[in-house]
Motif scaffolding. Structure first.
Motif, mmCIF file in Angstrom:
data_model
loop_
_atom_site.group_PDB
_atom_site.id
_atom_site.type_symbol
_atom_site.label_atom_id
_atom_site.label_comp_id
_atom_site.label_asym_id
_atom_site.label_seq_id
_atom_site.Cartn_x
_atom_site.Cartn_y
_atom_site.Cartn_z
ATOM 1 N N ILE A 9 0.862 -1.198 0.000
ATOM 2 C CA ILE A 9 0.000 0.000 0.000
ATOM 3 C C ILE A 9 0.891 1.237 0.000
ATOM 4 O O ILE A 9 1.578 1.520 0.986
ATOM 5 N N GLY A 12 5.442 4.994 -2.874
ATOM 6 C CA GLY A 12 6.308 6.123 -2.539
ATOM 7 C C GLY A 12 7.748 5.713 -2.346
ATOM 8 O O GLY A 12 8.214 4.704 -2.900
ATOM 9 N N ARG A 35 -2.782 7.912 -5.674
ATOM 10 C CA ARG A 35 -2.486 8.981 -6.634
ATOM 11 C C ARG A 35 -2.305 8.400 -8.043
ATOM 12 O O ARG A 35 -2.226 7.189 -8.205
ATOM 13 N N ALA A 202 2.338 3.620 3.582
ATOM 14 C CA ALA A 202 1.439 4.719 3.189
ATOM 15 C C ALA A 202 1.878 6.082 3.701
ATOM 16 O O ALA A 202 1.105 7.032 3.701
ATOM 17 N N GLY A 203 3.133 6.203 4.133
ATOM 18 C CA GLY A 203 3.695 7.516 4.461
ATOM 19 C C GLY A 203 2.857 8.283 5.471
ATOM 20 O O GLY A 203 2.538 7.799 6.563
ATOM 21 N N LYS A 205 -0.110 8.937 5.606
ATOM 22 C CA LYS A 205 -1.460 8.396 5.853
ATOM 23 C C LYS A 205 -1.412 7.078 6.643
ATOM 24 O O LYS A 205 -2.412 6.352 6.717
ATOM 25 N N TYR A 255 19.734 23.369 4.776
ATOM 26 C CA TYR A 255 20.652 22.589 3.945
ATOM 27 C C TYR A 255 20.357 22.807 2.471
ATOM 28 O O TYR A 255 19.248 23.163 2.078
ATOM 29 N N CYS A 267 16.376 23.868 1.512
ATOM 30 C CA CYS A 267 15.344 23.491 2.472
ATOM 31 C C CYS A 267 15.739 23.995 3.851
ATOM 32 O O CYS A 267 16.928 24.132 4.110
ATOM 33 N N LEU A 312 5.479 16.894 3.467
ATOM 34 C CA LEU A 312 5.287 16.404 4.837
ATOM 35 C C LEU A 312 6.381 15.417 5.251
ATOM 36 O O LEU A 312 6.825 14.603 4.444
ATOM 37 N N MET A 338 8.753 7.488 8.375
ATOM 38 C CA MET A 338 10.125 7.683 7.878
ATOM 39 C C MET A 338 10.707 9.045 8.241
ATOM 40 O O MET A 338 11.863 9.338 7.952
ATOM 41 N N PHE A 343 13.349 8.956 1.955
ATOM 42 C CA PHE A 343 13.864 8.695 0.616
ATOM 43 C C PHE A 343 15.183 7.928 0.704
ATOM 44 O O PHE A 343 15.382 6.939 0.009
HETATM 45 C C1 LIG Z 1 10.902 19.464 1.865
HETATM 46 C C2 LIG Z 1 11.286 18.027 2.122
HETATM 47 C C3 LIG Z 1 12.594 17.617 1.866
HETATM 48 C C4 LIG Z 1 12.953 16.283 2.107
HETATM 49 N N1 LIG Z 1 14.225 15.890 1.792
HETATM 50 C C5 LIG Z 1 14.586 14.594 1.997
HETATM 51 C C6 LIG Z 1 15.883 14.146 1.628
HETATM 52 O O1 LIG Z 1 16.698 14.895 1.113
HETATM 53 N N2 LIG Z 1 16.192 12.831 1.863
HETATM 54 C C7 LIG Z 1 15.292 11.965 2.420
HETATM 55 O O2 LIG Z 1 15.648 10.812 2.634
HETATM 56 N N3 LIG Z 1 14.054 12.359 2.744
HETATM 57 C C8 LIG Z 1 13.681 13.648 2.551
HETATM 58 N N4 LIG Z 1 12.418 14.053 2.886
HETATM 59 C C9 LIG Z 1 11.497 13.100 3.562
HETATM 60 C C10 LIG Z 1 10.871 12.148 2.569
HETATM 61 O O3 LIG Z 1 10.216 12.871 1.547
HETATM 62 C C11 LIG Z 1 9.867 11.239 3.284
HETATM 63 O O4 LIG Z 1 10.419 10.719 4.472
HETATM 64 C C12 LIG Z 1 9.521 10.046 2.401
HETATM 65 O O5 LIG Z 1 9.095 10.452 1.126
HETATM 66 C C13 LIG Z 1 8.440 9.173 3.058
HETATM 67 O O6 LIG Z 1 8.341 8.015 2.281
HETATM 68 P P1 LIG Z 1 7.063 7.097 2.363
HETATM 69 O O7 LIG Z 1 7.219 6.029 1.340
HETATM 70 O O8 LIG Z 1 6.831 6.712 3.773
HETATM 71 O O9 LIG Z 1 5.868 8.086 1.952
HETATM 72 P P2 LIG Z 1 5.423 8.570 0.487
HETATM 73 O O10 LIG Z 1 6.584 8.726 -0.423
HETATM 74 O O11 LIG Z 1 4.517 9.722 0.687
HETATM 75 O O12 LIG Z 1 4.588 7.318 -0.040
HETATM 76 C C14 LIG Z 1 3.363 6.940 0.550
HETATM 77 C C15 LIG Z 1 2.363 6.691 -0.548
HETATM 78 O O13 LIG Z 1 1.180 6.124 0.015
HETATM 79 C C16 LIG Z 1 0.091 6.612 -0.723
HETATM 80 N N5 LIG Z 1 -1.142 6.437 0.045
HETATM 81 C C17 LIG Z 1 -1.513 7.100 1.163
HETATM 82 N N6 LIG Z 1 -2.733 6.698 1.572
HETATM 83 C C18 LIG Z 1 -3.131 5.755 0.679
HETATM 84 C C19 LIG Z 1 -4.302 4.973 0.544
HETATM 85 N N7 LIG Z 1 -5.340 5.076 1.395
HETATM 86 N N8 LIG Z 1 -4.388 4.110 -0.480
HETATM 87 C C20 LIG Z 1 -3.375 3.986 -1.385
HETATM 88 N N9 LIG Z 1 -2.238 4.714 -1.301
HETATM 89 C C21 LIG Z 1 -2.130 5.577 -0.283
HETATM 90 C C22 LIG Z 1 0.462 8.065 -0.964
HETATM 91 O O14 LIG Z 1 -0.290 8.629 -2.031
HETATM 92 C C23 LIG Z 1 1.940 7.966 -1.269
HETATM 93 O O15 LIG Z 1 2.224 7.869 -2.641
HETATM 94 C C24 LIG Z 1 12.012 15.363 2.622
HETATM 95 C C25 LIG Z 1 10.696 15.782 2.848
HETATM 96 C C26 LIG Z 1 10.321 17.104 2.596
HETATM 97 C C27 LIG Z 1 8.899 17.525 2.840
#
Ligand SMILES: Cc1cc2nc3c(=O)[nH]c(=O)nc-3n(C[C@H](O)[C@H](O)[C@H](O)COP(=O)(O)OP(=O)(O)OC[C@H]3O[C@@H](n4cnc5c(N)ncnc54)[C@H](O)[C@@H]3O)c2cc1C
Length: 386
Positions: A9, A12, A35, A202-203, A205, A255, A267, A312, A338, A343
Motif C-alpha cells: 500500500i 512512494g 495517486r 502509506a507515508g 497516511k 541545507y 530546504c 510532509l 520515515m 527517501f
Molecule cells: C521538503 C522536504 C525535503 C525532504 N528531503 C529529503 C531528503 O533529502 N532525503 C530523504 O531521505 N528524505 C527527505 N524528505 C522526507 C521524505 O520525503 C519522506 O520521508 C519520504 O518520502 C516518506 O516516504 P514514504 O514512502 O513513507 O511516503 P510517500 O513517499 O509519501 O509514499 C506513501 C504513498 O502512500 C500513498 N497512500 C496514502 N494513503 C493511501 C491509501 N489510502 N491508499 C493507497 N495509497 C495511499 C500516498 O499517495 C503515497 O504515494 C524530505 C521531505 C520534505 C517535505
C-alpha cells in the motif's frame, strides 16, 4: 480476482523499492496507490539527499544498503536515477558544535563510515565562496550523495514491472480485511484484492491505514518547505548542512546542494514543527531561506528560483521509523514513520522488509533492526541528526 502473495500500500519512497525487492524473490506483488503515478506523495517533496552518516546504528546500516542500490542502479539497470556522489559536508562556525561533531565522527567511524573532520580550507574548496569568517572546518562524508526522487520511484517501478509487479493507480485503500487474526484482503475504491501478506507503506497516511486493521501507528505529519533554482554549471560538490539556528528565530538547521542537473535545491527545518497536512507554500519561506543561503554563500545571489513547494515528514514521536510485522495479525507488515529521511532509507528498508517477510529476520543485524519495532516505547530524543 487473483490472489497476491503481497499487496503493497503506497507507491512512494518506501513502497516502490519494496515492491521491487519482493518481486525479485519471485513473489506475485500488487501495488495499490491512491495517486495517479508513483512517487507523487512525499517522495517527490524530498530534495534527494542520501547519507549513511547518521548517529543511529539502524539508520546507518540501512542507508548504507540504500547507497549501494542508488549508486549502482544505472550500471545494473541502464536507468539513470540522477545519482551524484558529492558527499555531505557540515560546515562549523563555533567551538561547541565542532566538539559535538568531532565526537560524533569518532562514533560514526567506529561503525565503519567514511567520514572525517576536515579543515576550513578543505570546506572552502568543496563549497567555493562559503563565508570564510569564523569557519573552523567541518565534517565530510564523501560516499554520500544525491538522487532524483522522481527518477528513483520510476526506476523502481520499471524494474518491478519487468519482474511482474502490477501497479494500480487512482485506487485509494478503504479497508483491510482481517479474519481469524490473519490479513486476507485489501479493499480499494475499485476492487477487493485477496492477499497472503500486506505491507503498509502509506507515508503520512499510515495512521489511517493502521486504523483499518485496528492498530495505532503513531505517525503524525509535519510540514517542510523546499525550493529549487534554474541550473548553473557544477560548482558545489557536497550537500551542505548548516546546523546553526537561523538568526531570524524561526529556523533550526538549513541545507542545500547542487543536483546532477546543476540546480541548487534547498530546504530548512522550522524551529517550531508545523504539525498537520497543509501543503500550501508559505510567503515566509523564500525570504527566510534566501537570507540564510546568501549569508552562508553570497555567490548564490543571482540565482533564479524556479519554484518552491511544501511537503510532509511522516513523524514518529522519537524520530525513528516503524518497520515490523504486526503481532496478532498474521501477514500484516508496516514500514512507516520515515520522518525526514524516508527517501534515503527506502531501498534499504525495502531489502530488509523483504527479508523480514520471507525469512523472518532482516538483512542487517536483527538486534539493530529491533530499534524500529512497533511495540517500542517511543521516548523522544533518540537520533542526534534527525
Ligand atoms: C521538503 C522536504 C525535503 C525532504 N528531503 C529529503 C531528503 O533529502 N532525503 C530523504 O531521505 N528524505 C527527505 N524528505 C522526507 C521524505 O520525503 C519522506 O520521508 C519520504 O518520502 C516518506 O516516504 P514514504 O514512502 O513513507 O511516503 P510517500 O513517499 O509519501 O509514499 C506513501 C504513498 O502512500 C500513498 N497512500 C496514502 N494513503 C493511501 C491509501 N489510502 N491508499 C493507497 N495509497 C495511499 C500516498 O499517495 C503515497 O504515494 C524530505 C521531505 C520534505 C517535505
Amino acid at each position: 480476482m487473483p490472489s497476491y502473495d503481497v499487496v503493497v500500500i503506497g507507491a512512494g519512497s518506501v513502497g516502490c523499492p519494496s515492491a521491487y525487492f519482493l518481486a525479485r524473490r519471485g513473489l506475485k506483488v500488487l501495488m495499490v496507490e491512491s495517486r495517479p503515478a508513483c512517487g507523487q506523495g512525499q517522495n517527490k517533496a524530498a530534495i534527494g539527499g542520501v547519507r549513511a552518516t547518521h548517529s543511529d546504528p539502524a539508520k546507518i546500516q540501512i542507508c548504507r544498503q540504500s547507497l549501494d542500490v542508488f549508486s549502482s542502479w544505472k550500471e545494473e539497470h541502464g536507468f539513470d536515477l540522477g545519482w551524484k556522489k558529492g558527499g555531505y559536508c557540515f560546515p562549523v562556525y563555533d567551538e561547541r558544535l565542532e566538539q559535538t561533531l568531532k565526537n560524533l565522527v569518532e562514533a560514526q567511524q567506529r561503525y565503519g563510515l567514511n567520514i572525517d573532520w576536515v579543515d576550513a580550507d578543505r570546506v572552502k574548496d568543496m563549497v567555493p565562496g562559503i563565508e570564510p569568517r569564523g569557519l573552523r572546518g567541518g565534517t565530510f562524508s564523501p560516499d554520500d550523495g544525491q538522487v532524483s526522487p522522481l527518477l528513483a520511484s520510476e526506476g523502481f517501478r520499471r524494474a518491478g514491472v519487468a519482474l511482474g509487479v502490477e501497479y494500480r493507480f487512482n485506487e485509494p485503500v478503504t479497508d483491510l480485511v482481517v479474519e481469524s487474526s490473519r490479513i486476507c484482503a485489501v479493499v480499494t475504491t475499485k476492487a477487493r484484492y485477496p492477499a497472503k501478506m500486506v505491507l503498509v507503506a502509506a507515508g503520512a497516511k499510515a495512521k489511517a491505514i493502521g486504523a483499518m486493521a485496528g492498530i495505532n501507528l503513531p505517525v503524525t505529519p509535519d510540514s517542510h518547505e523546499a525550493g529549487i533554482t534554474a541550473p548553473v554549471a557544477q560548482f558545489i560538490g557536497p550537500l551542505v548542512v548548516d546546523l546553526r539556528p537561523g538568526p531570524e528565530g524561526r529556523t533550526a538547521n538549513f541545507y542545500f546542494g547542487q543536483n546532477n542537473e546543476g540546480q541548487i535545491i534547498f530546504c530548512y527545518t522550522p524551529k517550531k514543527p508545523l504539525v498537520g497536512e497543509d501543503r500550501r507554500p508559505t510567503s515566509e519561506f523564500l525570504p527566510i531561506v534566501t537570507r540564510r543561503l546568501l549569508t552562508l554563500l553570497p555567490r548564490l545571489r543571482n540565482m533564479v528560483v524556479r519554484r518552491t513547494w511544501r511537503g510532509l515528514y511522516p513523524m514518529t514521536p522519537d524520530g525513528v521509523p516503524i518497520c515490523d510485522r504486526i503481532e496478532g495479525i498474521d501477514g500484516l507488515f508496516v514500514a512507516v514513520g520515515m520522518c525526514g529521511q524516508g527517501f534515503m532509507l527506502g531501498p534499504g528498508i525495502g531489502m530488509n522488509m523483504t527479508s523480514v517477510m520471507l525469512d523472518g529476520h532482516p538483512e542487517i543485524d536483527p538486534d539493530v533492526f529491533a530499534s524500529l519495532r512497533y511495540d517500542r516505547s517511543y521516548e523522544a530524543g533518540h537520533e542526534a541528526l534527525k
